[in-house]
Design a protein around this motif. Structure first.
Motif, PDB file in Angstrom:
ATOM      1  N   LEU A  18     -16.283 -14.555  10.114  1.00 46.77           N
ATOM      2  CA  LEU A  18     -15.963 -13.524  11.103  1.00 46.77           C
ATOM      3  C   LEU A  18     -16.831 -12.296  10.906  1.00 46.77           C
ATOM      4  N   ASP A  19     -17.363 -11.787  11.994  1.00 48.38           N
ATOM      5  CA  ASP A  19     -17.989 -10.467  12.012  1.00 48.38           C
ATOM      6  C   ASP A  19     -16.876  -9.485  12.362  1.00 48.38           C
ATOM      7  N   VAL A  20     -16.423  -8.723  11.382  1.00 48.59           N
ATOM      8  CA  VAL A  20     -15.239  -7.882  11.562  1.00 48.59           C
ATOM      9  C   VAL A  20     -15.538  -6.750  12.543  1.00 48.59           C
ATOM     10  N   MET A  21     -14.680  -6.605  13.522  1.00 46.87           N
ATOM     11  CA  MET A  21     -14.827  -5.567  14.539  1.00 46.87           C
ATOM     12  C   MET A  21     -13.839  -4.423  14.312  1.00 46.87           C
ATOM     13  N   TYR A  22     -12.586  -4.768  14.010  1.00 44.80           N
ATOM     14  CA  TYR A  22     -11.549  -3.760  13.794  1.00 44.80           C
ATOM     15  C   TYR A  22     -10.671  -4.172  12.623  1.00 44.80           C
ATOM     16  N   ARG A 306     -13.729   5.894  12.418  1.00 46.66           N
ATOM     17  CA  ARG A 306     -14.928   5.312  11.820  1.00 46.66           C
ATOM     18  C   ARG A 306     -14.667   5.022  10.330  1.00 46.66           C
ATOM     19  N   PRO A 307     -15.446   4.149   9.718  1.00 47.58           N
ATOM     20  CA  PRO A 307     -15.264   3.881   8.295  1.00 47.58           C
ATOM     21  C   PRO A 307     -15.366   5.121   7.415  1.00 47.58           C
ATOM     22  N   ASP A 308     -16.192   6.091   7.800  1.00 44.89           N
ATOM     23  CA  ASP A 308     -16.333   7.282   6.957  1.00 44.89           C
ATOM     24  C   ASP A 308     -15.145   8.242   7.092  1.00 44.89           C
ATOM     25  N   GLN A 309     -14.159   7.859   7.897  1.00 45.85           N
ATOM     26  CA  GLN A 309     -12.951   8.678   8.041  1.00 45.85           C
ATOM     27  C   GLN A 309     -11.739   8.077   7.320  1.00 45.85           C
ATOM     28  N   ILE A 310     -11.964   7.028   6.525  1.00 46.10           N
ATOM     29  CA  ILE A 310     -10.842   6.335   5.894  1.00 46.10           C
ATOM     30  C   ILE A 310     -10.066   7.256   4.955  1.00 46.10           C
ATOM     31  N   ASN A 311     -10.754   8.005   4.122  1.00 47.89           N
ATOM     32  CA  ASN A 311     -10.036   8.863   3.171  1.00 47.89           C
ATOM     33  C   ASN A 311      -9.170   9.902   3.883  1.00 47.89           C
ATOM     34  N   LEU A 312      -9.695  10.474   4.950  1.00 44.86           N
ATOM     35  CA  LEU A 312      -8.910  11.419   5.742  1.00 44.86           C
ATOM     36  C   LEU A 312      -7.709  10.721   6.362  1.00 44.86           C
ATOM     37  N   ALA A 313      -7.917   9.508   6.840  1.00 47.38           N
ATOM     38  CA  ALA A 313      -6.816   8.749   7.439  1.00 47.38           C
ATOM     39  C   ALA A 313      -5.724   8.469   6.413  1.00 47.38           C
ATOM     40  N   PHE A 314      -6.106   8.108   5.192  1.00 49.12           N
ATOM     41  CA  PHE A 314      -5.118   7.873   4.138  1.00 49.12           C
ATOM     42  C   PHE A 314      -4.274   9.121   3.900  1.00 49.12           C
ATOM     43  N   ASP A 315      -4.932  10.277   3.850  1.00 49.03           N
ATOM     44  CA  ASP A 315      -4.196  11.538   3.657  1.00 49.03           C
ATOM     45  C   ASP A 315      -3.217  11.761   4.801  1.00 49.03           C
ATOM     46  N   ARG A 316      -3.646  11.482   6.009  1.00 46.92           N
ATOM     47  CA  ARG A 316      -2.781  11.704   7.168  1.00 46.92           C
ATOM     48  C   ARG A 316      -1.611  10.725   7.209  1.00 46.92           C
ATOM     49  N   VAL A 317      -1.842   9.475   6.802  1.00 43.25           N
ATOM     50  CA  VAL A 317      -0.739   8.507   6.743  1.00 43.25           C
ATOM     51  C   VAL A 317       0.319   8.999   5.766  1.00 43.25           C
ATOM     52  N   THR A 318      -0.114   9.467   4.609  1.00 45.05           N
ATOM     53  CA  THR A 318       0.815   9.964   3.593  1.00 45.05           C
ATOM     54  C   THR A 318       1.633  11.142   4.123  1.00 45.05           C
ATOM     55  N   LYS A 319       1.032  11.940   4.983  1.00 41.93           N
ATOM     56  CA  LYS A 319       1.717  13.099   5.565  1.00 41.93           C
ATOM     57  C   LYS A 319       2.437  12.760   6.876  1.00 41.93           C
ATOM     58  N   LYS A 320       2.522  11.472   7.220  1.00 43.12           N
ATOM     59  CA  LYS A 320       3.167  10.993   8.447  1.00 43.12           C
ATOM     60  C   LYS A 320       2.501  11.557   9.697  1.00 43.12           C
ATOM     61  N   ASP A 321       1.206  11.755   9.616  1.00 42.89           N
ATOM     62  CA  ASP A 321       0.456  12.367  10.715  1.00 42.89           C
ATOM     63  C   ASP A 321      -0.396  11.319  11.421  1.00 42.89           C
ATOM     64  N   VAL A 322       0.265  10.311  11.977  1.00 44.36           N
ATOM     65  CA  VAL A 322      -0.450   9.319  12.774  1.00 44.36           C
ATOM     66  C   VAL A 322       0.539   8.735  13.773  1.00 44.36           C
ATOM     67  N   ARG A 323       0.079   8.498  14.984  1.00 41.60           N
ATOM     68  CA  ARG A 323       0.920   7.901  16.027  1.00 41.60           C
ATOM     69  C   ARG A 323       0.226   6.668  16.589  1.00 41.60           C
ATOM     70  N   TYR A 324       0.417   5.395  16.057  1.00 43.81           N
ATOM     71  CA  TYR A 324       1.229   5.147  14.893  1.00 43.81           C
ATOM     72  C   TYR A 324       0.482   4.280  13.891  1.00 43.81           C
ATOM     73  N   ARG A 325      -0.752   3.902  14.225  1.00 41.41           N
ATOM     74  CA  ARG A 325      -1.545   3.075  13.327  1.00 41.41           C
ATOM     75  C   ARG A 325      -3.008   3.461  13.442  1.00 41.41           C
ATOM     76  N   ALA A 331     -17.510  -1.721  13.604  1.00 43.82           N
ATOM     77  CA  ALA A 331     -18.817  -1.750  14.236  1.00 43.82           C
ATOM     78  C   ALA A 331     -19.540  -0.425  14.064  1.00 43.82           C
ATOM     79  N   ALA A 332     -18.786   0.658  13.868  1.00 46.98           N
ATOM     80  CA  ALA A 332     -19.385   1.975  13.703  1.00 46.98           C
ATOM     81  C   ALA A 332     -20.207   2.062  12.411  1.00 46.98           C
ATOM     82  N   SER A 333     -19.907   1.168  11.450  1.00 46.80           N
ATOM     83  CA  SER A 333     -20.670   1.172  10.198  1.00 46.80           C
ATOM     84  C   SER A 333     -21.975   0.399  10.331  1.00 46.80           C
ATOM     85  N   LYS A 334     -22.133  -0.294  11.461  1.00 48.73           N
ATOM     86  CA  LYS A 334     -23.311  -1.146  11.648  1.00 48.73           C
ATOM     87  C   LYS A 334     -24.331  -0.507  12.585  1.00 48.73           C
ATOM     88  N   ILE A 335     -24.006   0.686  13.084  1.00 48.72           N
ATOM     89  CA  ILE A 335     -24.901   1.367  14.027  1.00 48.72           C
ATOM     90  C   ILE A 335     -26.073   2.012  13.262  1.00 48.72           C
TER      91      ILE A 335
END
Length: 335
Positions: A18-22, A306-325, A331-335
């Motif tokens: 599989l070529d991972v897309m999401y 984007r992949p370079d936003q993963i760490n920020l996303a982890f922080d936001r999940v911990t703070k319940k700051d996502v609606r909802y996933r 693909a943004a890492s392959k551009i």
């Protein structure tokens, strides 16, 4: 989290490339990288909600053709011969399920790497068919959050008109609401976030309650046929046990560590109430929830990053700051 180079095995006859897309971001990923459930083997590549394009298949593959879309959920292997596997419950394999990441890799040695990656090689049995036309980013969370909440709704046979409680309104919780509503259940959301009360109604819930308010909880004593707990941390479950009807069940799908004490044995006995657990679902059930949601246009509510936003996303999940996933656009890492 930082970029790392990994190797995937060469295709065996029954493998799919599989070529991972999401790939969705599950709270379990955060627990894993923090070694919350035992020592993690680093480097760890999380991700068990991966959707991608089939770009190569082994010589014996019959389930997929090049160009199809496939999904990989929480497991990539099992023995295939034990009682559980033969009953389509590979997640409970007696001889040890191979989970999608940080599990001993019985084929290649070392440990498995998950879907936060460019490509994956997985045996075709463990790849889910994604129907043409699905919103792929919104479909990715169905491979974990979807089946994890669909499975207890199916197992405890939720019927139209029954009252279903959902504890926690996050990645799992919002899918539990949508899937229970699709069964024509009367859904109540229990949350600690005042800002989510209105959102619970938008998702289809009949009612939403702040479970920190004792008076509101007392009014709901003996009201529910099933309660699904999606909270990823331990908490006091006794108020929810009290909210169950006689012969009803509270099923925990979120907190996988040590649960808190304080549950009344007498309350369980006199009401013949049950506290149960459930973990994801088998491959057949995962395919079922994908097809069920596709037929009814049920999607996860996602925020694509984007992949370079993963760490920020982890922080936001911990703070319940996502609606909802959060869903990573690989693909943004392959551009």
């Amino acid at each position: 989290m930082a970029p790392v180079a990994i190797e995937r095995r060469a295709l065996r006859p029954n493998d799919v490339l599989l070529d991972v897309m999401y790939c969705g971001v599950c709270h379990s990923d955060i627990h894993a990288i923090n070694s919350d459930w035992g020592k993690t083997n680093y480097p760890c590549v999380p991700g068990h909600e991966a959707v991608g394009k089939v770009i190569a298949i082994g010589s014996a593959v019959t389930k997929f053709r090049v160009g199809d879309i496939g999904g990989v959920g929480c497991m990539v292997d099992s023995c295939g011969t034990c009682e559980q596997c033969l009953q389509d419950r590979e997640q409970s394999c007696v001889n040890a399920t191979t989970f999608t990441y940080d599990a001993p890799d019985k084929v290649s040695g070392g440990y498995t790497y998950g879907g936060y990656s460019d490509k994956m090689v997985v045996a075709e049995h463990f790849v889910i068919r994604i129907p043409p036309g699905m919103d792929l980013a919104a479909a990715a969370p169905l491979l974990c959050a979807g089946v994890t909440t669909f499975s207890p709704i199916r197992h405890w046979q939720v019927k139209p008109g029954q009252r279903v409680g959902v504890v926690g309104l996050g990645g799992l919780g919002h899918m539990a609401v949508k899937l229970a509503v699709a069964q024509h259940a009367r859904v109540t959301v229990f949350t600690t976030s005042p800002g989510k009360l209105a959102d619970a109604n938008r998702l289809g819930a009949e009612d939403a309650v702040l479970w920190t308010e004792a008076a509101a909880m007392t009014k709901l004593t003996n009201q529910f046929d099933l309660i699904i707990s999606t909270v990823p941390e331990a908490y006091d479950m006794q108020p929810f046990i009290q909210a169950l009807k006689v012969d009803a069940t509270m099923v925990n799908v979120g907190a996988l560590g040590t649960l808190e004490g304080g549950i009344s044995g007498m309350g369980l006995a006199f009401g013949r109430k049950s506290l149960a657990g459930s973990m994801i679902g088998g491959i057949a059930e995962t395919q079922e929830v994908i097809d069920y949601c596709n037929a009814r246009n049920i999607k996860a509510d996602v925020e694509v990053i984007r992949p370079d936003q993963i760490n920020l996303a982890f922080d936001r999940v911990t703070k319940k700051d996502v609606r909802y996933r959060f869903v990573i656009d690989m693909a943004a890492s392959k551009i």
